[in-house]
Design a protein around this motif. Sequence first.
Motif, PDB file in Angstrom:
ATOM      1  N   TRP A 119       0.850  -1.208   0.000  1.00 24.44           N
ATOM      2  CA  TRP A 119       0.000   0.000   0.000  1.00 24.44           C
ATOM      3  C   TRP A 119       0.878   1.248   0.000  1.00 24.44           C
ATOM      4  O   TRP A 119       0.617   2.206  -0.708  1.00 24.44           O
ATOM      5  CB  TRP A 119      -0.910   0.018   1.225  1.00 24.44           C
ATOM      6  CG  TRP A 119      -1.969  -1.041   1.229  1.00 24.44           C
ATOM      7  CD1 TRP A 119      -2.532  -1.639   0.132  1.00 24.44           C
ATOM      8  CD2 TRP A 119      -2.583  -1.656   2.372  1.00 24.44           C
ATOM      9  NE1 TRP A 119      -3.447  -2.583   0.525  1.00 24.44           N
ATOM     10  CE2 TRP A 119      -3.503  -2.609   1.890  1.00 24.44           C
ATOM     11  CE3 TRP A 119      -2.440  -1.498   3.750  1.00 24.44           C
ATOM     12  CZ2 TRP A 119      -4.280  -3.398   2.731  1.00 24.44           C
ATOM     13  CZ3 TRP A 119      -3.208  -2.284   4.593  1.00 24.44           C
ATOM     14  CH2 TRP A 119      -4.121  -3.225   4.091  1.00 24.44           C
ATOM     15  N   ARG A 122       2.312   2.065  -3.315  1.00 29.07           N
ATOM     16  CA  ARG A 122       1.391   2.650  -4.309  1.00 29.07           C
ATOM     17  C   ARG A 122       1.478   4.172  -4.319  1.00 29.07           C
ATOM     18  O   ARG A 122       1.275   4.799  -5.350  1.00 29.07           O
ATOM     19  CB  ARG A 122      -0.056   2.231  -4.003  1.00 29.07           C
ATOM     20  CG  ARG A 122      -0.312   0.768  -4.291  1.00 29.07           C
ATOM     21  CD  ARG A 122      -1.754   0.389  -4.033  1.00 29.07           C
ATOM     22  NE  ARG A 122      -1.890  -1.068  -3.966  1.00 29.07           N
ATOM     23  CZ  ARG A 122      -3.010  -1.709  -3.677  1.00 29.07           C
ATOM     24  NH1 ARG A 122      -4.111  -1.032  -3.419  1.00 29.07           N
ATOM     25  NH2 ARG A 122      -3.046  -3.019  -3.627  1.00 29.07           N
ATOM     26  N   ALA A 184       3.826   0.126  -9.133  1.00 30.21           N
ATOM     27  CA  ALA A 184       2.834   0.525  -8.123  1.00 30.21           C
ATOM     28  C   ALA A 184       2.564  -0.556  -7.086  1.00 30.21           C
ATOM     29  O   ALA A 184       1.832  -0.354  -6.154  1.00 30.21           O
ATOM     30  CB  ALA A 184       1.535   0.900  -8.822  1.00 30.21           C
ATOM     31  N   HIS A 185       3.112  -1.740  -7.261  1.00 31.71           N
ATOM     32  CA  HIS A 185       2.755  -2.835  -6.339  1.00 31.71           C
ATOM     33  C   HIS A 185       3.982  -3.605  -5.897  1.00 31.71           C
ATOM     34  O   HIS A 185       3.958  -4.820  -5.826  1.00 31.71           O
ATOM     35  CB  HIS A 185       1.775  -3.792  -7.013  1.00 31.71           C
ATOM     36  CG  HIS A 185       0.522  -3.133  -7.479  1.00 31.71           C
ATOM     37  ND1 HIS A 185      -0.524  -2.866  -6.632  1.00 31.71           N
ATOM     38  CD2 HIS A 185       0.172  -2.663  -8.683  1.00 31.71           C
ATOM     39  CE1 HIS A 185      -1.486  -2.270  -7.312  1.00 31.71           C
ATOM     40  NE2 HIS A 185      -1.088  -2.130  -8.565  1.00 31.71           N
TER      41      HIS A 185
END
Length: 485
Positions: A119, A122, A184-185
Amino acid sequence: MTNAQGRLQQIAIRVDGPGGSRRQPHQGPWARRVEAVVSRHRNLLDFVHAGMFIGFLALMLVPLFLPLPAEGATFYNNFTLFANFVIWGLWFPLVFVSVIFTGRSWCGVLCPLGASSEWANRVGLKRPIPAWVRWRGTPIVSFVVITVLAQTVGARDYALGIAEVFGLTFVCAILLGLVYGRGAHKRAWCRHMCPIGLMLGVFSRLGAVQFAPKKPRGQDDAYAERGICPTMIDINRKAESRHCIECFRCVNPKARGGLKLLFRRPGTEVSNIRQYNPNAAEIWFLFLATGLSLGGFLWLVLPQYQWLRQAVGSWAIDHGWYWIGTSGPAWLMAVHPAAHEVFTWLDFFMIVGFMLGCAAGFGIALTLITAASSWLAGRLGADLHLRGRLVELAYAYMPVAMLSLVIGLGGKLFDALALTGLPGEAIAGIKAALFALSVLWSLQLGFRLLGQQKLAGVRRMVALAPMLAGIALVGIAWSPALFGY
Ligand code: SF4
Ligand code: SF4
């Protein structure tokens, strides 16, 4: 890739047959069903992670605001003891055992720590992962620091210790995710620094679950910081299980590419380890972790530890080091006057020294014993060079090392069995039976690995003999936990 790994890779390719392609096991109907269900519901994982995050925070933090458990309280009627039991009696041993059946499913499906790191990634800075994080020794250092800290702050017994150890790992995981990992992950924490992930990753090689490329392009486990995988696996070049957290992101039953889920006989990857990127860093971890965990258990039960502590304390006082008898900060050592337990600097240095000494002692002993097997194997006609044989053979210790960790450090699971009314002899029998199974499994793996090294018949048994001594050494050292003496 190092020269040694390169040579192993070449050998693996020869073993695999012309063209270097490994025969892929057939994907059975159950694997197809699981793939279809998980892929369809993968978007629910964020909710699962959020629930686990809240649950874990409650277990970590709520006991801090509760009074110490009363005399005679149990985990049935006291939340602090309940939280302690859930973490050390259920979570710790069961997550370990689960890797045999489901691989790193804890990491991909349930773990709130890895999810919070992702998270953070991100919304984070997405900087390239630096070399000091990618260094192979980084997770080993992280494992040693967290394991020793857990002992000195009394994480097995005190809510403050649990909150500190898990709180620290949460903060580190989030910070690493916030700063590093392009995409992003990404989970730089899970791949490079998580002490739990290191254990689960190494032992997942024993497991029954494998994710294999549908269109393999080599088996060198290349690192891909920009690809789809959160743990930076180049999915078409994936071979080993260690870094795969089973997030299912690369799995789409309808696609021609990506990975597919396969079930296999437990131990398959280890008994064919030369095809799955064996490496010395894992062996260092395996041997050091066995010794470190032993040290963390033995200082609590061995009378010799108390004699040593007494002798070192007297020597220090004779030399005017009076500060050694005073207590240090509560973030570094257990300071719980209400529970009649206050560590001094002497305790701190003794625990740290004893644990590191056990880790070094076992690391050296197991390395020498495995080197003896590898040397003998070489004399009897085995292939590879000494180091290559040693690295391969050391993987045979995995079952016995894993069982030692589960029984020794997850002992609260067995304490709970006593509360169900099961007699002590029956519990000791269960532990002994499990240990005997792990010994047999280790021997079977050693036998198969020597077969891979081209030994057969009596020569294989002779080369295996020193490893018996290594397994016996681990069993004898854990005997106070396994058998109570
Ligand atoms: S590697 Fe560690 S933080 Fe990441 S998912 Fe696994 S246990 Fe959790
Ligand atoms: S290889 Fe696939 S399943 Fe494994 S961690 Fe990477 S993306 Fe997830």
